[in-house]
Design a protein around this motif. Structure first.
Motif, short mmCIF file in Angstrom:
data_model
loop_
_atom_site.label_atom_id
_atom_site.label_comp_id
_atom_site.label_asym_id
_atom_site.label_seq_id
_atom_site.Cartn_x
_atom_site.Cartn_y
_atom_site.Cartn_z
N PRO A 11 31.25 11.84 147.18
CA PRO A 11 32.44 11.26 146.54
C PRO A 11 32.76 9.84 147.02
O PRO A 11 33.22 9.00 146.23
N GLN A 50 32.94 6.39 144.59
CA GLN A 50 34.01 5.40 144.59
C GLN A 50 33.46 4.01 144.92
O GLN A 50 33.84 3.01 144.30
N GLN A 52 27.14 17.16 142.57
CA GLN A 52 27.68 16.09 141.71
C GLN A 52 26.61 15.50 140.79
O GLN A 52 26.93 14.66 139.94
#
Length: 294
Positions: free
Chosen positions: A10, A14, A186
């Motif tokens: 994650p 970003q 992901q």
């Protein structure tokens, strides 16, 4: 390594959006919206951190120099792959780096031992390392495909190494499996992040090295058959696209939608089904590989 990769991905997503490090649609690419491209950084950091922490807490009784050398070489390949992702380099710097990486492995005393003739075995080692490293790079063409195949292959290495009491090889195989599985969360369809060349070269190089490290009873041909079987889906896909592109007058280094995964989708299969079918085939072959190793 799975937990670390799950935490790092994650952050990489970003960071990719902030830096504009995105894989944008167009050309031979099938995705329709920009996708973050720094997944390889999360994979490299997760594996390297796990290995260094473990080596600090419980130092290996032998092979520390080899461990550091292999980890450093894998990271160097990942950095070159990352530059390729960001700057779109020519294939030749990457190819030269892979050849140098194969010579590093050979100089560590790890390599193919089929013939007993030094220059032939050294050449075969180079073909294996460069071929498998590139094969996993080429496999990164559909959501979850490369990460899933890397986790299946290295989980098989883990099982074979445990059965043969090669605990350092088993530990490294478990680490690679972990970061691939952690990334897959992901990266599966619809992917929120790609591993890029940085992650694919890293995983491919480690898969080639671990295959050479397996110790299996029998002569050289029996020993070499097992890692070839473990990586057979990657080998088949790379051979298919290379031959197809050469026959059509295109460069093998040129991208295209002619991989096994693309061919399955063109037959009408949804992306998750096509990827799952390839993963299932790989898992079946890897079970066979484990039986052959015994």
């Amino acid at each position: 390594s799975a937990l670390l990769c799950t935490l790092f991905v994650p952050i990489a997503i970003q960071l990719s959006w902030r830096l504009g490090s995105l894989d944008r649609p167009g050309g031979h690419k099938s995705h329709r919206a920009p996708v973050p491209y720094l997944g390889g950084v999360a994979i490299v950091l997760a594996f390297s951190t796990a290995v260094l922490l473990e080596a600090t807490i419980d130092p290996p009784s032998g092979g520390s120099r080899e461990l550091v050398t292999i980890l450093g070489t894998a990271v160097a390949l990942a950095v070159i792959g990352l530059f390729d992702d960001l700057k779109n380099l020519s294939p030749w710097p990457r190819l030269v780096a892979e050849i140098v990486a194969s010579m590093v492995i050979w100089n560590l005393g790890v390599g193919v031992g089929l013939t007993g003739v030094t220059w032939i075995d050294m050449t075969l080692t180079g073909f294996w390392v460069v071929g498998i490293t590139n094969a996993f790079n080429l496999l990164d063409n559909m959501d979850g495909l490369a990460a899933g195949l890397a986790s299946i292959a290295c989980a098989t290495y883990f099982a074979i190494a445990v059965a043969n009491s090669q605990f350092l090889v088993a530990s490294l195989s478990a680490g690679v499996t972990g970061c691939a599985v952690g990334f897959l969360r992901q990266n599966r369809y619809p992917a929120r992040i790609y591993m890029g060349d940085g992650g694919a070269l890293f995983l491919g190089f480690l898969a080639s090295y671990l295959g050479l490290k397996l110790e299996i009873s029998g002569d050289g041909y029996q020993t070499f058959l097992v890692p070839v079987l473990v990586c057979s889906i990657a080998i088949l896909d790379t051979t298919l696209v290379t031959v197809a592109r050469l026959m059509s007058g295109r460069s093998p280094f040129q991208g295209g939608q002619d991989h096994i995964s693309h061919r399955l989708v063109s037959l009408g299969l949804p992306v998750p089904v096509a990827v799952g079918l390839i993963h299932s085939a790989a898992a079946g072959i890897c079970v066979l590989s484990f039986v052959c190793s015994r």
